[in-house]
Design an enzyme around this catalytic site. Structure first.
Site, PDB file in Angstrom:
ATOM      1  N   ASP A   1       0.865  -1.192   0.000  1.00  0.00           N
ATOM      2  CA  ASP A   1       0.000   0.000   0.000  1.00  0.00           C
ATOM      3  C   ASP A   1       0.894   1.233   0.000  1.00  0.00           C
ATOM      4  O   ASP A   1       1.281   1.717   1.065  1.00  0.00           O
ATOM      5  CB  ASP A   1      -0.873   0.053   1.257  1.00  0.00           C
ATOM      6  CG  ASP A   1      -1.967  -0.992   1.276  1.00  0.00           C
ATOM      7  OD1 ASP A   1      -2.890  -0.890   0.472  1.00  0.00           O
ATOM      8  OD2 ASP A   1      -1.893  -1.912   2.114  1.00  0.00           O
TER       9      ASP A   1
ATOM     10  N   ARG B   1       4.033   2.473   2.951  1.00  0.00           N
ATOM     11  CA  ARG B   1       4.762   1.381   3.603  1.00  0.00           C
ATOM     12  C   ARG B   1       6.265   1.514   3.392  1.00  0.00           C
ATOM     13  O   ARG B   1       7.039   0.987   4.185  1.00  0.00           O
ATOM     14  CB  ARG B   1       4.303   0.022   3.063  1.00  0.00           C
ATOM     15  CG  ARG B   1       2.799  -0.186   3.022  1.00  0.00           C
ATOM     16  CD  ARG B   1       2.127  -0.020   4.363  1.00  0.00           C
ATOM     17  NE  ARG B   1       0.711  -0.303   4.279  1.00  0.00           N
ATOM     18  CZ  ARG B   1      -0.186   0.053   5.185  1.00  0.00           C
ATOM     19  NH1 ARG B   1       0.193   0.736   6.262  1.00  0.00           N
ATOM     20  NH2 ARG B   1      -1.459  -0.252   5.045  1.00  0.00           N
TER      21      ARG B   1
ATOM     22  N   ARG C   1      -7.433  10.335   1.870  1.00  0.00           N
ATOM     23  CA  ARG C   1      -6.919   9.318   0.939  1.00  0.00           C
ATOM     24  C   ARG C   1      -7.637   9.406  -0.412  1.00  0.00           C
ATOM     25  O   ARG C   1      -7.202   8.778  -1.379  1.00  0.00           O
ATOM     26  CB  ARG C   1      -7.094   7.926   1.541  1.00  0.00           C
ATOM     27  CG  ARG C   1      -6.288   7.708   2.809  1.00  0.00           C
ATOM     28  CD  ARG C   1      -6.727   6.450   3.537  1.00  0.00           C
ATOM     29  NE  ARG C   1      -6.516   5.259   2.722  1.00  0.00           N
ATOM     30  CZ  ARG C   1      -7.100   4.091   2.962  1.00  0.00           C
ATOM     31  NH1 ARG C   1      -7.960   3.961   3.974  1.00  0.00           N
ATOM     32  NH2 ARG C   1      -6.845   3.048   2.194  1.00  0.00           N
TER      33      ARG C   1
ATOM     34  N   LYS D   1      -9.245   1.331  -5.797  1.00  0.00           N
ATOM     35  CA  LYS D   1      -9.968   0.812  -4.631  1.00  0.00           C
ATOM     36  C   LYS D   1     -10.846   1.920  -4.042  1.00  0.00           C
ATOM     37  O   LYS D   1     -10.597   3.097  -4.293  1.00  0.00           O
ATOM     38  CB  LYS D   1      -8.977   0.294  -3.582  1.00  0.00           C
ATOM     39  CG  LYS D   1      -7.986   1.334  -3.023  1.00  0.00           C
ATOM     40  CD  LYS D   1      -6.963   0.660  -2.125  1.00  0.00           C
ATOM     41  CE  LYS D   1      -6.068   1.677  -1.450  1.00  0.00           C
ATOM     42  NZ  LYS D   1      -4.991   1.039  -0.657  1.00  0.00           N
ATOM     43  N   HIS D   2     -11.950   1.564  -3.361  1.00  0.00           N
ATOM     44  CA  HIS D   2     -12.416   0.250  -2.928  1.00  0.00           C
ATOM     45  C   HIS D   2     -13.790   0.045  -3.553  1.00  0.00           C
ATOM     46  O   HIS D   2     -14.744   0.730  -3.161  1.00  0.00           O
ATOM     47  CB  HIS D   2     -12.537   0.183  -1.424  1.00  0.00           C
ATOM     48  CG  HIS D   2     -11.275   0.623  -0.683  1.00  0.00           C
ATOM     49  ND1 HIS D   2     -10.921   1.956  -0.511  1.00  0.00           N
ATOM     50  CD2 HIS D   2     -10.278  -0.096  -0.095  1.00  0.00           C
ATOM     51  CE1 HIS D   2      -9.786   2.022   0.177  1.00  0.00           C
ATOM     52  NE2 HIS D   2      -9.361   0.797   0.440  1.00  0.00           N
TER      53      HIS D   2
ATOM     54  N   HIS E   1     -12.348  -1.538   8.782  1.00  0.00           N
ATOM     55  CA  HIS E   1     -11.374  -2.320   9.551  1.00  0.00           C
ATOM     56  C   HIS E   1     -12.013  -2.838  10.837  1.00  0.00           C
ATOM     57  O   HIS E   1     -11.652  -3.913  11.325  1.00  0.00           O
ATOM     58  CB  HIS E   1     -10.161  -1.455   9.923  1.00  0.00           C
ATOM     59  CG  HIS E   1      -9.276  -1.130   8.771  1.00  0.00           C
ATOM     60  ND1 HIS E   1      -9.528  -0.078   7.921  1.00  0.00           N
ATOM     61  CD2 HIS E   1      -8.145  -1.732   8.316  1.00  0.00           C
ATOM     62  CE1 HIS E   1      -8.569  -0.032   7.001  1.00  0.00           C
ATOM     63  NE2 HIS E   1      -7.728  -1.013   7.221  1.00  0.00           N
TER      64      HIS E   1
ATOM     65  N   ASP F   1      -9.952  -6.534  -0.385  1.00  0.00           N
ATOM     66  CA  ASP F   1      -9.272  -5.820   0.687  1.00  0.00           C
ATOM     67  C   ASP F   1      -8.874  -6.883   1.719  1.00  0.00           C
ATOM     68  O   ASP F   1      -9.269  -8.050   1.618  1.00  0.00           O
ATOM     69  CB  ASP F   1     -10.196  -4.757   1.287  1.00  0.00           C
ATOM     70  CG  ASP F   1      -9.430  -3.605   1.930  1.00  0.00           C
ATOM     71  OD1 ASP F   1      -8.229  -3.765   2.203  1.00  0.00           O
ATOM     72  OD2 ASP F   1     -10.047  -2.549   2.171  1.00  0.00           O
TER      73      ASP F   1
END
Length: 597
Positions: A132, A140, A201, A231-232, A244, A317
């Site tokens: 990601d 990351r 984002r 995404k998403h 999440h 995901d």
């Protein structure tokens, strides 16, 4: 790095089979050869190709003991090499918290070690490494790699060329690290200011603007031979629940979905997007079964494949997220996802449970082997397109030549300068004159670095302002400063010529408001910088100058400092509306608002 001769030997007949055609065929979609390859795979190998797993450690064969322990506990193997050998996984995802991304040269070594472990297996296949790297608040791979402004900042800049350049440069750096699939760009249209999981984002709230920037970024990444992932799907922009931790429900009508949520995904597909990631959301207007979109045949096959025409890879995901685990057990989720039309099963909480469940579903006849073959073919097509069969390894020289080089860093700075948005500038307080305001106090929130940047934000801002000729000092006050902390900030503000305060997701009840109001009451001029959501400005009407930086990464904070100092003029325009705090039905600052000097 192994020689080409070693690579060809390690891949046995697989690479040779694919490389006997023309270069275009070898690097493209030679389905006849790929189908022949699939026909020689065992059922277990086919199942493995559909999984993308996490693994702990900086090395494929010699991770630290703590990472060995984590792997044994969660995956039942010691190392990435053992993971590949046991499950024959088609993909591995890198995370910072899994200690995969210490530094660029280490990442390249890890990628090579994973490829070596896979290619030396019988009928060994290259692994598609993913991560990601959205930029902004989700990254990351940190410094010294080039880090760009996040999506909403790019939306404020409004430049397709900047979005394309971001994808192109970031893609080249990921490719040099052995990362072939990036879970970016975010194609969600953020129309809910309370959205806790998407927010900055997203490129913004206007589906046409989001569509244009999504398509441009896709072109950039894929021009660098890195698979982009929109995404998403079918759209996560209008939710106040984080998937999440919960199971969001989107209440849009089918008509609204077509007009709002679908547009960026259509643009991504027209741009030739390699992969699309599903959302763990319930969308009753598209499927009234109560299942999350990740497990919905009407959404993934009926709409995404048949109506929108996406024949690339569909990746879930993370299957460890609560939104997909609410209704079914971890053994049923991967099977139902494949039945819905998914190709890649990302990061299941227990790889062993998920892998065995898919294998059993085929053995019991719930899934046909032909269904698996269709997804394996899409995964292998993508690996062939990325030339992983021909060139699975990367070089340390390529890392040195590509990652974080001066030209890339300069491009990131230029793009950031075009994103900083000036929302308020009463009495032309900005730009600050270093002769009138030589001593600057920087206070505010210091959220943890999202991407391995230097941080903390107050320190980055203070250092940047000092480099620009001010005498700046930092005082971290946090997102919920105590009375004692506020008192220290007020005392320091009385000794300063100006105060810069970084605000972070201010709400009606936020103690950050008390901090700002008491600092402003000293009479020292206050400049606020929203270091995440631009909506903060609505809660602090007394601040005479307010900037939106959209993130607290170094590149955006340094750009904000240059704007404060007048080295560059603010050029960003709000890509989302800001509603009034006292009447959310009314707009305080519309899309397109942005001052300059």
């Amino acid at each position: 790095m192994p020689s080409r001769r070693t690579v060809l030997a390690a891949t046995a007949g697989v690479t040779a089979t694919l490389a006997t055609g023309t270069p275009a065929q070898a690097g493209g979609h030679d389905d006849k050869k790929l189908r022949s390859l699939i026909s020689r795979m065992t059922l277990q190998e086919k199942v493995g190709q559909l999984f993308v797993s996490r693994v702990y450690g900086h090395s494929a064969t010699a991770p630290d003991q703590a990472d060995i322990d984590a792997n044994l506990k969660e995956i039942g193997v010691r190392t990435a090499a053992e993971l590949v050998e046991k499950y024959r996984v088609g993909g591995i995802i890198y995370f910072t918290w899994a200690h995969n991304t210490r530094d660029p040269h280490q990442i390249a070594d890890l990628s090579n070690g994973i490829q070596r472990a896979s290619l030396t297996q019988p009928r060994g296949l290259p692994v598609l490494v993913s991560t990601d790297q959205e930029h902004g608040i989700v990254c990351r791979v940190g410094e010294p790699a080039t880090l760009f402004p996040g999506a909403m900042a790019v939306g404020a800049g409004g430049s397709r060329e900047d979005a394309r350049a971001l994808g192109r440069i970031a893609g080249r750096e990921l490719k040099a690290l052995g990362i072939g699939q990036n879970y970016s760009p975010v194609a969600d249209v953020n129309v809910n200011p309370a959205n806790p999981v998407i927010g900055v984002r997203s490129f913004g709230s206007d589906p046409r603007a989001v569509s244009a920037l999504v398509a441009a970024e896709v072109a950039g990444y894929q021009g660098a031979r890195v698979a982009a992932t929109a995404k998403h799907f079918p759209g996560h922009g209008d939710t106040a629940v984080d998937s999440h931790y919960g199971f969001p429900v989107i209440t849009h009508s089918r008509e609204l979905w077509e007009r709002l949520d679908a547009a960026p995904f259509r643009a991504a597909i027209r741009a030739g997007i390699d992969s699309i990631m599903t959302a763990h959301i319930q969308f009753p207007a598209l499927d009234d079964s109560g299942d999350p979109a990740t497990l919905s045949h009407p959404i993934l096959t009926g709409i995404l494949r048949e109506e929108l025409g996406h024949d690339g890879v569909v990746v879930t995901d993370s299957l460890g997220m609560e939104g997909v685990r609410t209704k079914y057990g971890d053994d049923r989720v991967p099977v139902l996802a494949l039945k819905a039309g998914v190709d890649q099963l990302l990061n299941p909480p227990s790889l062993d449970v998920a892998w065995k469940a898919v294998l059993k579903a085929v053995q019991d006849g719930e899934l046909t082997e032909e269904r698996l073959d269709a997804s394996v073919l899409r995964v292998l097509r993508l690996k062939a397109k990325l030339r992983l069969f021909e060139a699975p390894y990367v070089s340390q020289a390529g890392v040195t030549r590509t990652v974080g080089v001066r030209a890339h860093l300069a491009a990131a700075d230029r793009i950031a300068e075009r994103t900083t948005t000036l929302l308020v500038n009463e009495g032309r307080l900005l730009p600050l004159d270093r002769r009138e305001h030589p001593k600057v106090l920087v206070v505010g929130a210091d959220p943890a670095s999202p991407s391995g940047t230097t941080g903390p934000p107050t320190g980055v801002l203070a250092a940047a302002l000092t480099e620009l000729g001010f005498t700046a000092t930092a005082l971290s006050t946090g997102t919920a400063p105590s009375a004692a902390t506020i008192a220290r900030a007020v005392a320091a503000a009385r000794e300063a010529d100006a105060v810069v305060v970084g605000t972070y997701n201010v709400s009606a009840t936020s103690v950050q408001k008390t901090l700002v109001e008491q600092v402003a009451a000293t009479g020292t001029p206050v400049v606020a910088v929203a270091i995440r959501n631009p909506y903060d400005v609505a809660h602090l009407p007394s601040v005479p100058a307010y900037l939106a930086a959209y993130s607290w990464t170094d590149v955006e904070l340094r750009a904000a400092a240059r704007v404060i100092a007048g080295r560059v003029a603010p050029r960003g325009k709000l890509p989302v509306p800001v509603q009034r705090a006292d009447d959310p039905a009314r707009v305080l600052y519309p899309v397109g608002h942005g001052l300059t000097y």
